[in-house]
Design a protein around this motif. Sequence first.
Motif, short mmCIF file in Angstrom:
data_model
loop_
_atom_site.label_atom_id
_atom_site.label_comp_id
_atom_site.label_asym_id
_atom_site.label_seq_id
_atom_site.Cartn_x
_atom_site.Cartn_y
_atom_site.Cartn_z
N PRO A 148 0.84 -1.37 -0.01
CA PRO A 148 -0.02 -0.12 0.09
C PRO A 148 0.79 1.31 -0.16
N PRO A 149 1.61 1.39 -1.14
CA PRO A 149 2.37 2.65 -1.27
C PRO A 149 1.76 3.79 -2.00
N PRO A 150 0.51 4.03 -1.78
CA PRO A 150 -0.26 5.23 -2.68
C PRO A 150 0.05 6.65 -2.28
N PRO A 151 0.35 6.86 -0.97
CA PRO A 151 0.47 8.46 -0.62
C PRO A 151 1.92 8.92 -0.94
N THR A 152 2.04 8.77 -2.26
CA THR A 152 3.29 9.49 -2.95
C THR A 152 3.08 10.89 -3.42
N PRO A 153 1.88 11.02 -4.06
CA PRO A 153 1.68 12.34 -4.68
C PRO A 153 1.37 13.15 -3.71
N LYS A 154 2.55 14.18 -3.04
CA LYS A 154 2.27 15.17 -2.27
C LYS A 154 3.39 16.25 -2.56
N PRO A 155 3.62 16.51 -4.03
CA PRO A 155 4.20 17.62 -4.27
C PRO A 155 3.51 19.09 -4.48
N GLN A 156 3.06 19.64 -2.93
CA GLN A 156 2.49 20.81 -3.07
C GLN A 156 3.03 21.73 -2.08
N PRO A 157 4.18 21.86 -1.98
CA PRO A 157 5.18 22.87 -1.17
C PRO A 157 4.74 24.21 -1.81
N PRO A 158 4.80 24.36 -3.07
CA PRO A 158 4.44 26.22 -3.33
C PRO A 158 2.92 26.27 -3.36
N ALA A 159 2.28 25.66 -2.51
CA ALA A 159 0.92 26.22 -2.22
C ALA A 159 1.08 27.57 -1.39
N PRO A 160 0.37 28.72 -1.90
CA PRO A 160 0.56 30.03 -1.21
C PRO A 160 -0.43 29.91 0.16
N LYS A 161 0.02 30.49 0.98
CA LYS A 161 -0.48 30.40 2.51
C LYS A 161 -1.37 31.67 2.40
N VAL A 162 -2.84 31.38 2.70
CA VAL A 162 -3.71 32.45 2.71
C VAL A 162 -3.69 33.32 3.84
N VAL A 163 -3.33 34.69 3.96
CA VAL A 163 -3.31 35.44 5.14
C VAL A 163 -4.34 36.07 5.36
N GLN A 164 -4.94 36.09 6.59
CA GLN A 164 -6.07 36.46 7.23
C GLN A 164 -6.01 37.92 7.62
N VAL A 165 -6.91 38.75 7.53
CA VAL A 165 -7.16 40.10 8.02
C VAL A 165 -8.44 40.23 8.71
N SER A 166 -8.48 40.46 9.78
CA SER A 166 -9.85 40.62 10.60
C SER A 166 -10.20 42.05 10.79
N ILE A 167 -11.43 42.40 10.43
CA ILE A 167 -11.97 43.80 10.59
C ILE A 167 -12.81 43.63 12.06
#
Length: 182
Positions: free
Chosen positions: A82-101
């Motif tokens: 069971p080695p399917p958890p290989t597709p994890k190349p998502q490091p360049p995913a931009p982090k969403v920055v939150q601003v609260s009013i």
Amino acid sequence: MSNQKNTAIIRFFGLFLILATIATVILAACGGTANPQTATTGTTPTAAATVAPTATPTPAPTPTPTTAPTPTAAPPTPTPQPPPPTPKPQPPAPKVVQVSIIMQNGQFAFSPATITIPKGSPVVWTNNTGAPHTVTSNNGQFTSSGTFNQGQTFSATFATAGTFTYHCSIHTYMTATVVVTG
Ligand SMILES: [Cu+2]
């Protein structure tokens, strides 16, 4: 009477001699030939007799495939594949920055007032007050929002590096800054 008895005896011995001669000829054919061979070339039959039995019995007992079936039954156990958890190349995913009013000391405010983000990161403003607000660029560097009410959000992505100041068009004292790094 005596002549007849002698004749019977002669015939008996004659028959006996014939049978004895036949027996002698048969014995001479079988045993008579063996005797001269053993006397002159007695080594040939003994050597052939010794080589033949030794060569034939050795290959027969060698086949011992009893150990083969036992190990073949064990191998069908390897099922850890069971080695399917290989597709994890998502490091360049931009982090969403939150601003609260928020409402702070009787005044509306952007919180945090200043954020520093990497280029390409999206910013999401959430109205957590009961009043409407806007996110309006001070000098038009980025597309401003319209009015958004309590619980609503506005999002913008800053593709270029720089310092972007903004305010609320309804409450002009609400000011804040987005710093985008390269
Ligand atoms: Cu406002």
